[in-house]
Motif scaffolding. Sequence first.
Motif, short mmCIF file in Angstrom:
data_model
loop_
_atom_site.label_atom_id
_atom_site.label_comp_id
_atom_site.label_asym_id
_atom_site.label_seq_id
_atom_site.Cartn_x
_atom_site.Cartn_y
_atom_site.Cartn_z
N SER A 428 0.82 -1.22 0.00
CA SER A 428 0.00 0.00 0.00
C SER A 428 0.85 1.26 0.00
O SER A 428 0.39 2.33 -0.43
N GLU A 429 2.11 1.16 0.49
CA GLU A 429 2.98 2.32 0.50
C GLU A 429 3.41 2.73 -0.91
O GLU A 429 3.83 3.86 -1.13
N LEU A 430 3.29 1.79 -1.86
CA LEU A 430 3.68 2.09 -3.24
C LEU A 430 2.56 2.72 -4.03
O LEU A 430 2.77 3.14 -5.18
N PHE A 431 1.36 2.78 -3.46
CA PHE A 431 0.21 3.38 -4.13
C PHE A 431 -0.36 4.44 -3.20
O PHE A 431 -1.07 4.13 -2.23
N ARG A 432 -0.05 5.70 -3.50
CA ARG A 432 -0.43 6.80 -2.61
C ARG A 432 -1.10 7.91 -3.42
O ARG A 432 -0.85 8.08 -4.61
N ASN A 433 -1.96 8.67 -2.75
CA ASN A 433 -2.63 9.81 -3.36
C ASN A 433 -2.53 11.02 -2.45
O ASN A 433 -2.51 10.88 -1.21
N ALA A 434 -2.48 12.19 -3.07
CA ALA A 434 -2.52 13.46 -2.33
C ALA A 434 -3.19 14.49 -3.21
O ALA A 434 -2.96 14.51 -4.43
N ALA A 435 -4.05 15.35 -2.64
CA ALA A 435 -4.78 16.34 -3.43
C ALA A 435 -4.83 17.66 -2.70
O ALA A 435 -4.81 17.72 -1.45
N LEU A 436 -4.93 18.75 -3.45
CA LEU A 436 -5.00 20.11 -2.92
C LEU A 436 -5.97 20.93 -3.74
O LEU A 436 -5.86 20.98 -4.98
N GLU A 437 -6.94 21.55 -3.08
CA GLU A 437 -7.85 22.47 -3.75
C GLU A 437 -7.12 23.78 -3.98
O GLU A 437 -6.54 24.36 -3.04
N LEU A 438 -7.11 24.27 -5.23
CA LEU A 438 -6.41 25.51 -5.59
C LEU A 438 -7.37 26.68 -5.44
O LEU A 438 -8.16 26.98 -6.35
N LEU A 439 -7.31 27.34 -4.29
CA LEU A 439 -8.19 28.46 -4.00
C LEU A 439 -7.43 29.77 -4.12
O LEU A 439 -6.21 29.83 -3.93
N ARG A 491 -3.77 17.14 -8.06
CA ARG A 491 -3.74 15.77 -7.53
C ARG A 491 -2.39 15.15 -7.86
O ARG A 491 -1.95 15.18 -9.02
N LEU A 492 -1.76 14.58 -6.87
CA LEU A 492 -0.52 13.82 -7.04
C LEU A 492 -0.82 12.36 -6.74
O LEU A 492 -1.51 12.06 -5.75
N ARG A 493 -0.30 11.49 -7.56
CA ARG A 493 -0.54 10.06 -7.36
C ARG A 493 0.73 9.30 -7.72
O ARG A 493 1.40 9.60 -8.71
N ARG A 494 1.07 8.34 -6.89
CA ARG A 494 2.18 7.46 -7.20
C ARG A 494 1.71 6.02 -7.23
O ARG A 494 0.78 5.62 -6.51
N THR A 495 2.30 5.24 -8.11
CA THR A 495 2.09 3.80 -8.16
C THR A 495 3.45 3.14 -8.00
O THR A 495 4.45 3.82 -7.73
N ASP A 496 3.51 1.85 -8.15
CA ASP A 496 4.80 1.17 -8.06
C ASP A 496 5.67 1.42 -9.29
O ASP A 496 6.83 1.02 -9.32
N ARG A 497 5.11 2.13 -10.29
CA ARG A 497 5.87 2.33 -11.54
C ARG A 497 6.03 3.78 -11.94
O ARG A 497 6.92 4.11 -12.72
#
Length: 559
Positions: A428-439, A491-497
């Motif tokens: 699960s550490e290899l698949f992560r998400n992070a998001a930010l609303e641009l206000l 939105r930032l997203r990482r996978t194992d690749r």
Amino acid sequence: MNFTRWSARLPGTQRRAAAARAEHPVTTTDRRSEGPGSGPGPGSVPAARVEQLTDEPPPVPAVDELPAREVLDRVPALVALVHGTDHRLAYVNDAYTAAFGVRPIGEPAAEALPELRELGLMPLLDQAQRSGKPRTLKSRKAPDGRSYTFTCTPVPENHGEGAVLVFATDVTDHAEAAERLRASERRQRETAVTLQRSLLPQELEEPDDLRIAATYHPGGTEAAVGGDWYDVITLGGGRTALVIGDVMGRGVRAAAVMGQLRTAVRAYARLDLPPHEILQLLDGLAMEIDANQIATCVYAIHDPNEGRLVYASAGHLPILVRDESGTVLRADEPTGPPLGTGGWMHASGSIPLGPGSTAVLYTDGLVERRNEDLDEGIAALERALAGATGTPQVVCDRLVRSAGVTADHDDDVAVLVLQHPARTGPDSELFRNAALELLGGVEAAPRARAFASGVLTSWRFPAELHDLGVLATSELVANSLQHGIPPMRLRLRRTDRRLIIEVTDGDDHLPRRRRAEPADESGRGIAIVATIATSWGSRRTPGGGKAVWCEFVLPKPSD
């Protein structure tokens, strides 16, 4: 043995007329003494005329009177006569001797006629003798290299022991013609299957977030290979398109049309359009390819951020999804008419496909059976899917077996199975998400850069990749602030690749890469992103707006 017992007779009228002439010959004197008008004169008939009117054709001997053995000796077919419970040989004609050599009269057929034993004709002799009915063995290749059709006809005997007449007709020419036809059909089928398999994906693309397996079974009869097909297309930004279709018809033509449609789908997929718009384009293309050729198709898109499968169907069977609890859902609506019908506006629908779910796309050969309702076949597939666990390939194989698909199945079968794994632990550490609303306004840009830097640092990316990710984020956000409208989101997203960076806003105008002149104050952001990233793209989002994304391939652990 009296061979004439089985012969036909000539019509009896000729024999009776001949007998009557012999007993009561007609003469000229008799004619004259028949009464008034019979003598010479105006009312009389000359003697020569009387003979011409009353003479019959010369008598023909009856078949009963023909020597049967002489007839059978001259028959070009092979003839043998056996009698008794051990089928002792009583007679073979000249044609039989010419084909297999001299045979010992009086010996049991098993020794005297070894060619019949090799062809498995002994049980047929027994059956004919017991039942009193003829038995036939069609087109068997004998030791002399020629093919014969054998007929065993029972013949009653005065001695009480039944006899059997073996009559063999040479059908070599017919057998060779039939074999040539079968060989031609095999070649046509092999050509169609080769074409079909060459047009299907040789290797499925492997999305980061899905595990996929597929199988194709050509129909096993004649040139029954059809136009079943499937495909997996990675769209970028973590999204994946899944396609399955069925071109109606059989043979090379159906496979060729399938190949054209599959190529078109891959080209249209690069436009990153919603599923219903893809089908709209395919519908028009199908009519151009062949107005009489109908095809069904499902086009679906999986976005791991949304946890749903968005799809559109053109007359195809419903997608089945098994969720993490084992419940099977059926994506019935919306469904439009098949491709090539024209005049229909397709629509997209969606079905949940969260972590731990398995989806199945399939063609009608898997569920359709003669004398059975199609819904029964789909319901049976639902039950099989509810109990099918394991990898996508294991699930795929189990579904095919449960449907009773064998090598001689009478229709093509294509199955596409995809799983969205539920990732736990270190994975699960290899698949992560992070998001930010641009206000806000321009101050959103520095906040986005700081956010991206902190996230990439926490994900322990190398310094070079960290800097490139922050630069790409800055350029995408700046482009959105300048040309887009709220709401905006990073939105930032990482996978194992790979690392994926995506910015969405409310404007549906898609950016394009262009060459900026030295005096231009804008137009360089997308060019910079395209230069530093592995790939980039944009698409319109449902409900209006757009998403612009870029990807960076992660270095392998050994690098």
